[in-house]
Design an enzyme around this catalytic site. Structure first.
Site, PDB file in Angstrom:
ATOM      1  N   GLY A 116     -53.282  51.163 -69.141  1.00 43.06           N
ATOM      2  CA  GLY A 116     -54.650  51.471 -68.744  1.00 43.06           C
ATOM      3  C   GLY A 116     -55.194  52.728 -69.391  1.00 43.06           C
ATOM      4  N   ASP A 155     -56.442  55.519 -67.924  1.00 43.60           N
ATOM      5  CA  ASP A 155     -56.060  56.787 -67.310  1.00 43.60           C
ATOM      6  C   ASP A 155     -54.758  57.337 -67.891  1.00 43.60           C
ATOM      7  OD1 ASP A 155     -58.302  56.713 -65.688  1.00 43.60           O
ATOM      8  OD2 ASP A 155     -57.249  55.740 -64.031  1.00 43.60           O
ATOM      9  N   CYS A 173     -44.624  51.364 -53.679  1.00 44.06           N
ATOM     10  CA  CYS A 173     -44.334  51.272 -55.106  1.00 44.06           C
ATOM     11  C   CYS A 173     -44.146  52.658 -55.714  1.00 44.06           C
ATOM     12  CB  CYS A 173     -45.459  50.522 -55.818  1.00 44.06           C
ATOM     13  SG  CYS A 173     -45.164  50.277 -57.573  1.00 44.06           S
ATOM     14  N   GLY A 216     -50.721  58.873 -64.663  1.00 43.00           N
ATOM     15  CA  GLY A 216     -52.178  58.907 -64.731  1.00 43.00           C
ATOM     16  C   GLY A 216     -52.849  58.955 -63.381  1.00 43.00           C
ATOM     17  N   CYS A 274     -50.168  46.191 -56.856  1.00 40.65           N
ATOM     18  CA  CYS A 274     -49.610  47.044 -57.905  1.00 40.65           C
ATOM     19  C   CYS A 274     -48.567  46.310 -58.746  1.00 40.65           C
ATOM     20  CB  CYS A 274     -49.001  48.306 -57.294  1.00 40.65           C
ATOM     21  SG  CYS A 274     -47.623  48.018 -56.158  1.00 40.65           S
TER      22      CYS A 274
END
Length: 263
Positions: free
Chosen positions: A18, A20, A107, A131, A202
């Site tokens: 991603g 971030d 997670c 991130g 997630c």
């Protein structure tokens, strides 16, 4: 962005694919850290997903592109067995018990900040970076602090970090607003700059909740009552509903209706 004087401190950047984490990697390099990246493969099954796709394959592809863009070594770590045991089993058990789980918290606790963190420390890294929108105040008494972006703040998901871990954690984008992170991604021409933010469970992706739960659970149907005890309809199983839920109740007009109790 200009690189700072090279540091001897080593950082393992958790690279998800991603924006971030990609911008986080860029900021670490700018600050002069010796950086390597890690991608975690936690779930590869497509059963119960909302879309017929392999999210982890695309995410890994994007992570590899980012690592190659910055010429950073990349590790792929397979935690599928541990993820199923510590996150998904918890996910199913909570729904079976009539509660709504928070798999992101579990997670982070069991996978990212246990398995990945421990692996990083054993490999000789000084820091693990992610991130997350959060901050650590380093010093004699390190503290976990909220992100500068109040809307995106993710300290709720990592609240159970151990105090001894804080000196070894970095959250490079914690001092930025989300719009600033997006702007940096475009300015740097990152290969995943246009990627949309991931949603859903997630490391699994967008799921069809009923289909996903049906893999393990066998809920029983029952009556839907209003607060006076009047029968309004029937539900498919308590596991498919959560307190406060409005959508998907499907009991017709005179609403909106909200789930206030499960018995």
């Amino acid at each position: 962005m200009r690189s700072a004087k090279k540091s001897t401190r080593k950082v393992l950047m958790a690279l998800s694919g991603g924006v971030d984490s990609a911008v986080s990697l860029a900021l670490l390099l700018e600050q002069g850290y010796q950086v390597e990246a890690a991608f975690m493969k936690n779930w590869s099954s497509q059963e119960g997903l909302k879309y017929d796709e392999c999210p982890w394959l695309q995410d890994r592809h994007d992570a590899l592109r980012v690592a190659a863009f910055f010429d950073v070594p990349m590790h792929t770590l397979n935690f599928e067995k541990q993820y199923e045991k510590h996150v998904l089993d918890y996910f199913f058990k909570e729904y079976q018990a009539g509660r709504t789980p928070n798999p992101d918290v579990m997670c982070n606790k069991e996978i990212k900040f246990k398995l990945l963190y421990n692996w990083a420390m054993k490999q000789g890294f000084d820091f693990l970076a992610t991130g997350h929108y959060a901050q650590v105040e380093h010093g004699s008494n390190p503290k976990l602090l909220r992100s500068k972006d109040n809307f995106k703040d993710q300290t709720y998901f990592i609240y159970n970090l151990a105090a001894k871990q804080l000196p070894h954690l970095l959250f490079p984008i914690g001092h930025l607003q989300k719009k600033q992170v997006k702007a940096l991604a475009k300015k740097l021409r990152l290969p995943n700059a246009a990627k949309k933010e991931s949603m859903g469970l997630c490391f699994v992706g967008k799921i069809r909740l009923k289909d996903f739960l049906d893999q393990k659970l066998k809920p029983k149907s029952g009556e839907i009552l209003d607060q006076s005890g009047k029968v309004l309809g029937r539900h498919q199983g308590l596991a498919y509903y959560t307190i406060g839920q409005r959508h998907g109740i499907n009991i017709g007009a005179n609403g909106p209706w909200f789930v206030v109790k499960k018995i």
